[in-house]
Scaffold this active site. Sequence first.
Site, PDB file in Angstrom:
ATOM      1  N   GLY A  55       0.494  -1.443  -0.133  1.00 46.48           N
ATOM      2  CA  GLY A  55       0.008  -0.096  -0.021  1.00 46.48           C
ATOM      3  C   GLY A  55       0.690   1.388  -0.120  1.00 46.48           C
ATOM      4  O   GLY A  55       1.794   1.287   0.577  1.00 46.48           O
ATOM      5  N   SER A  56       0.405   2.178  -0.525  1.00 40.17           N
ATOM      6  CA  SER A  56       1.094   3.669  -0.641  1.00 40.17           C
ATOM      7  C   SER A  56       0.779   4.087   1.006  1.00 40.17           C
ATOM      8  O   SER A  56      -0.024   3.737   1.693  1.00 40.17           O
ATOM      9  CB  SER A  56       0.516   4.401  -1.529  1.00 40.17           C
ATOM     10  OG  SER A  56       0.725   4.244  -2.985  1.00 40.17           O
ATOM     11  N   GLY A  57       1.535   4.971   1.219  1.00 41.55           N
ATOM     12  CA  GLY A  57       1.622   5.850   2.441  1.00 41.55           C
ATOM     13  C   GLY A  57       2.653   5.401   3.351  1.00 41.55           C
ATOM     14  O   GLY A  57       2.835   5.722   4.413  1.00 41.55           O
ATOM     15  N   HIS A  58       3.622   4.457   2.813  1.00 41.20           N
ATOM     16  CA  HIS A  58       5.006   3.998   3.606  1.00 41.20           C
ATOM     17  C   HIS A  58       6.177   4.657   2.949  1.00 41.20           C
ATOM     18  O   HIS A  58       7.079   4.145   3.418  1.00 41.20           O
ATOM     19  CB  HIS A  58       4.866   2.604   3.551  1.00 41.20           C
ATOM     20  CG  HIS A  58       3.629   2.096   3.931  1.00 41.20           C
ATOM     21  ND1 HIS A  58       3.089   2.186   5.282  1.00 41.20           N
ATOM     22  CD2 HIS A  58       2.845   0.820   3.576  1.00 41.20           C
ATOM     23  CE1 HIS A  58       2.043   1.502   5.421  1.00 41.20           C
ATOM     24  NE2 HIS A  58       1.638   0.790   4.387  1.00 41.20           N
ATOM     25  N   HIS A 224      -0.350   0.703   9.670  1.00 43.02           N
ATOM     26  CA  HIS A 224      -1.603   1.053   9.259  1.00 43.02           C
ATOM     27  C   HIS A 224      -2.646   1.597  10.221  1.00 43.02           C
ATOM     28  O   HIS A 224      -3.921   1.496   9.997  1.00 43.02           O
ATOM     29  CB  HIS A 224      -2.240  -0.086   8.300  1.00 43.02           C
ATOM     30  CG  HIS A 224      -1.399  -0.655   7.350  1.00 43.02           C
ATOM     31  ND1 HIS A 224      -0.501  -1.740   7.670  1.00 43.02           N
ATOM     32  CD2 HIS A 224      -1.066  -0.373   6.250  1.00 43.02           C
ATOM     33  CE1 HIS A 224       0.038  -2.067   6.433  1.00 43.02           C
ATOM     34  NE2 HIS A 224      -0.216  -1.414   5.725  1.00 43.02           N
ATOM     35  N   ASP A 412     -20.708 -11.874   6.202  1.00 45.29           N
ATOM     36  CA  ASP A 412     -21.352 -10.731   5.629  1.00 45.29           C
ATOM     37  C   ASP A 412     -22.236 -10.957   4.490  1.00 45.29           C
ATOM     38  O   ASP A 412     -22.655  -9.965   3.718  1.00 45.29           O
ATOM     39  CB  ASP A 412     -20.586  -9.655   5.224  1.00 45.29           C
ATOM     40  CG  ASP A 412     -19.225 -10.217   4.308  1.00 45.29           C
ATOM     41  OD1 ASP A 412     -19.632 -11.404   3.958  1.00 45.29           O
ATOM     42  OD2 ASP A 412     -18.104  -9.706   3.793  1.00 45.29           O
ATOM     43  N   GLY A 413     -22.714 -12.084   4.324  1.00 43.54           N
ATOM     44  CA  GLY A 413     -23.636 -12.455   3.359  1.00 43.54           C
ATOM     45  C   GLY A 413     -23.388 -12.460   2.065  1.00 43.54           C
ATOM     46  O   GLY A 413     -24.187 -12.751   1.098  1.00 43.54           O
ATOM     47  N   THR A 457     -10.996 -12.330  -0.068  1.00 48.02           N
ATOM     48  CA  THR A 457     -10.114 -13.365   0.129  1.00 48.02           C
ATOM     49  C   THR A 457     -10.283 -14.714  -0.445  1.00 48.02           C
ATOM     50  O   THR A 457      -9.353 -15.520  -1.039  1.00 48.02           O
ATOM     51  CB  THR A 457     -10.174 -13.528   1.728  1.00 48.02           C
ATOM     52  OG1 THR A 457      -9.811 -12.312   2.333  1.00 48.02           O
ATOM     53  CG2 THR A 457      -8.892 -14.677   2.129  1.00 48.02           C
ATOM     54  N   THR A 509     -12.812 -23.116   7.279  1.00 49.73           N
ATOM     55  CA  THR A 509     -12.339 -22.190   5.935  1.00 49.73           C
ATOM     56  C   THR A 509     -12.938 -23.092   4.857  1.00 49.73           C
ATOM     57  O   THR A 509     -13.028 -24.274   5.298  1.00 49.73           O
ATOM     58  CB  THR A 509     -11.181 -21.553   5.814  1.00 49.73           C
ATOM     59  OG1 THR A 509     -10.226 -22.745   5.582  1.00 49.73           O
ATOM     60  CG2 THR A 509     -10.631 -20.849   6.747  1.00 49.73           C
TER      61      THR A 509
END
Length: 588
Positions: A55-58, A224, A412-413, A457, A509
């Site tokens: 991710g950006s921001g690092h 994060h 979450d359906g 996922t 899972t």
Amino acid sequence: MSSKHFIDDPTQLVNSALHSLTLTNPNVALDPASKIIYRRPSHATPQVSIISGGGSGHEPSFAAMVGPGMLSAAVAGTIFASPSAEQVRTGITSRVDTSQGVLVVVMNYTGDVLNFGVAVEKAKASGLDVEMVVVGDDVGVGRAKAGKVGRRGIAGTVLVLKIAGALAARGRSLGEVAKVARLTAENTVSVGASLEHVHVPGRAVDGQDDKLARGEAEIGMGIHNEPGSERAKLDLPRLVGRMLAQLLDSGDKDRAFLNVNSNEVVLMINNLGGVSVLEMGGITTEVVTQLDSKYGIHPVRIITGTFMTSLNGLGFSISLLNVVNTDIGGPGMIELLDAGAEVTGWSAPIRKETWEAKNTATRTEERGQGEQVKPSGLRMDKSIVKERLELALERVIAAEPEVTRYDTVVGDGDCGIGLKRGAEAVLKHMNQITLTDDPVLTLTSIIPVVESTMDGTSGALYAIFLNALAHALRSLPSGELTPSSWAKALEQSCGALSKYTPARPGDRTLVDALYPFVEVLGKTGDVKKAAEAAAKAADDTKGMQASLGRTVYVGGKGFEQVPDPGAFGLACFFGGLAGRVDEEWEKV
């Protein structure tokens, strides 16, 4: 936390920041569509390419670490979010030299590991030599809390990139570079602390933000905004003492990940983005003083600066590298750490000769998507393949209401809708193509459909597994496919999947249905018995406490009434495969 920014549009911010690197380092170019910074083609001797990202921001990780002596390319996601598998695939297959192999280094976060994993398996399936190293150096969250997910990757990752990059620049093999990268990762521990959370540009400011009180520090805070191990009001000496204890206390069984007993230790103190240079100097002095007085550690290298940030995080992290023998006949870790790197994110300057060369070469070719897939030499009656898959996919579609009902109770359906969407897309695809008797060609044509229609996922897990299956099938000798051949390839695919997810049978899972199917198929060669085993295993997840996935966070007692939706949906697919094929296997 400051919510004021010069650029509030996160998309513009990331794109313009990436473009800036091409202005400050003539070595690199930008693929704006895929958000990839990569080394410009040159006449330099080919070497192992190293790719990282997240991710950006690092910043300056990872894009500002692209250049001679360090990374070959970096793939950027949006702020604090993993890049997509397609971005990473483009980076591996089309933006770096693959002739000597490619090493992918990624920090241990679920999205990064899965999306980079999909790309790695796709690259392997296409015939490229690729290895992946996952770095988890954070000790802030101990073993008990981290569980199967394991330690997060933070600033210590930079040391892995620097050492691996220097070794690759010396022309060493992919196996050697990967070995030393893993060795460095295994001998690195880090911990961070911050006085405040950060605000992501473009996000609404929540008045209920979990603010830290004045003088309070979050010890072990992630990059994060993730919580750490504790909050405490501590002055700097006591804060540093608490952090060093988490790194070095061999009596702390929850965090004693590394016995730092080497004669040579490297210390890196990293600014999370918002600490002044003046304060970083004071922090460095405190850390070095306590290492000497309390632990008798005298680092052979002390590196301080801004290497991996959390936007403008008001905090810092401490990393310790236990220098060990690389066992590759030299060079050693220190020599590699000291080697020059022409990147703006490390402390080496750009050479005068590089500026004067005015290299304007770029890479624009594409490899992978749309490329002609080579036949595998394997055979299977295409009419049987079509019948099996259609039955299996239709059964998944029919099961959608039931899967959705289960997922509404424990998730979450959206699991049923996702499976149905993927199954319908594959059915449509099969009706639009001309099938051959080569099952690998059929599989490789289906994989992009799964990747583009199944998100989340589970979509990433299916993509990794199917790409690994294509790679495994190609390793089989040419000829007619048998149940035992399928089982062998499926076992290899399970092994590949296990590298990217800690999920195992018993974690509630989709793996609970997958492993029994593969195991029974290998033992019996009977698809019907394998499907029955998968169905029983899926049903047995009813009442099973989840240790991974969204069910962990949902809570309640719903898991006692329904099976795992993902395992149930996969069992339905296997049941469809068995519906018309028990007698057909003898013909194949």
